[in-house]
Design a protein around this motif. Structure first.
Motif, PDB file in Angstrom:
ATOM      1  N   PHE A  13       0.853  -1.181   0.000  1.00  0.00           N
ATOM      2  CA  PHE A  13       0.000   0.000   0.000  1.00  0.00           C
ATOM      3  C   PHE A  13       0.893   1.236   0.000  1.00  0.00           C
ATOM      4  CE2 PHE A  13      -2.362  -3.472   1.738  1.00  0.00           C
ATOM      5  CZ  PHE A  13      -3.627  -3.324   1.194  1.00  0.00           C
ATOM      6  N   TYR A  14       0.725   2.102  -0.990  1.00  0.00           N
ATOM      7  CA  TYR A  14       1.601   3.259  -1.145  1.00  0.00           C
ATOM      8  C   TYR A  14       0.786   4.519  -1.420  1.00  0.00           C
ATOM      9  CZ  TYR A  14       0.830   3.096  -6.157  1.00  0.00           C
ATOM     10  OH  TYR A  14       0.236   3.132  -7.395  1.00  0.00           O
ATOM     11  N   ASP A  15       1.433   5.662  -1.239  1.00  0.00           N
ATOM     12  CA  ASP A  15       0.811   6.961  -1.455  1.00  0.00           C
ATOM     13  C   ASP A  15       1.037   7.385  -2.902  1.00  0.00           C
ATOM     14  OD1 ASP A  15      -0.039   9.591  -1.494  1.00  0.00           O
ATOM     15  OD2 ASP A  15       1.180  10.234   0.217  1.00  0.00           O
ATOM     16  N   GLY A  16       0.015   7.217  -3.718  1.00  0.00           N
ATOM     17  CA  GLY A  16       0.124   7.552  -5.141  1.00  0.00           C
ATOM     18  C   GLY A  16       0.208   9.042  -5.413  1.00  0.00           C
ATOM     19  N   ASP A  40      -2.558   1.722  -4.601  1.00  0.00           N
ATOM     20  CA  ASP A  40      -2.545   3.145  -4.261  1.00  0.00           C
ATOM     21  C   ASP A  40      -3.585   3.368  -3.166  1.00  0.00           C
ATOM     22  OD1 ASP A  40      -2.761   5.915  -4.067  1.00  0.00           O
ATOM     23  OD2 ASP A  40      -2.825   6.225  -6.229  1.00  0.00           O
ATOM     24  N   ILE A  41      -3.163   3.875  -2.037  1.00  0.00           N
ATOM     25  CA  ILE A  41      -4.049   4.089  -0.895  1.00  0.00           C
ATOM     26  C   ILE A  41      -5.251   4.952  -1.284  1.00  0.00           C
ATOM     27  CG2 ILE A  41      -4.195   5.125   1.415  1.00  0.00           C
ATOM     28  CD1 ILE A  41      -1.054   4.459   1.500  1.00  0.00           C
ATOM     29  N   HIS A  42      -5.033   5.908  -2.164  1.00  0.00           N
ATOM     30  CA  HIS A  42      -6.101   6.817  -2.558  1.00  0.00           C
ATOM     31  C   HIS A  42      -7.176   6.139  -3.416  1.00  0.00           C
ATOM     32  CE1 HIS A  42      -3.957  10.080  -0.709  1.00  0.00           C
ATOM     33  NE2 HIS A  42      -2.876   9.669  -1.338  1.00  0.00           N
ATOM     34  N   SER A  43      -6.918   4.922  -3.867  1.00  0.00           N
ATOM     35  CA  SER A  43      -7.913   4.190  -4.658  1.00  0.00           C
ATOM     36  C   SER A  43      -8.831   3.342  -3.782  1.00  0.00           C
ATOM     37  CB  SER A  43      -7.220   3.292  -5.687  1.00  0.00           C
ATOM     38  OG  SER A  43      -6.590   2.196  -5.034  1.00  0.00           O
ATOM     39  N   LEU A  44      -8.542   3.295  -2.478  1.00  0.00           N
ATOM     40  CA  LEU A  44      -9.336   2.459  -1.571  1.00  0.00           C
ATOM     41  C   LEU A  44     -10.569   3.212  -1.078  1.00  0.00           C
ATOM     42  CD1 LEU A  44      -6.439   0.997   0.602  1.00  0.00           C
ATOM     43  CD2 LEU A  44      -7.676  -0.152  -1.233  1.00  0.00           C
TER      44      LEU A  44
END
Length: 124
Positions: A13-16, A40-44
């Motif tokens: 899990f990474y910060d896109g 990408d964390i922002h896709s969750l």
């Protein structure tokens, strides 16, 4: 945490939205063999704000057996899915893993605060 359940592959899990993180993930994506999924964390959509913040503060890797790895340990494990993974293993050697972890912690806190406007005097 209400994150996705473990799968047959390790999930990193990474910060896109972090330029440095995105560049590293592009390299991992290009060179990784099967068994590693980049998320990408922002896709969750399935996590709340507190969980998102926790994930954004440290690199997280979820192993297929449900174990979590954080920070440098997660990074070293992720790179082990590439042909050059052996180059990262010394970061976990006892002789300097403590220093590496402290440097990572400072960098991760500064990176988070720079990107998400927080006070460095109160990390996590």
């Amino acid at each position: 945490m209400s994150l996705p359940l473990p799968t047959a592959s390790a999930q990193l899990f990474y910060d896109g939205r972090c330029p440095l993180c995105a560049r590293e993930m592009a390299l991992l994506r290009k060179h990784a063999r099967a068994g590693l999924t980049l998320v990408d964390i922002h896709s969750l959509d399935c996590i709340n704000d507190a969980e998102r913040e926790q994930l954004l503060r440290d690199l997280h890797l979820l192993q297929p057996d449900g174990r979590w790895q954080l920070g440098v340990e997660a990074n070293v494990t992720a790179w082990s899915f590439t042909p050059v993974g052996f180059l990262w293993k010394p970061l976990r050697w006892k002789i300097w893993s403590g220093v590496v972890d402290r440097v990572y912690r400072r960098w991760a806190d500064k990176r988070y605060c720079k990107n998400y406007a927080c006070a460095l005097d109160n990390p996590h």
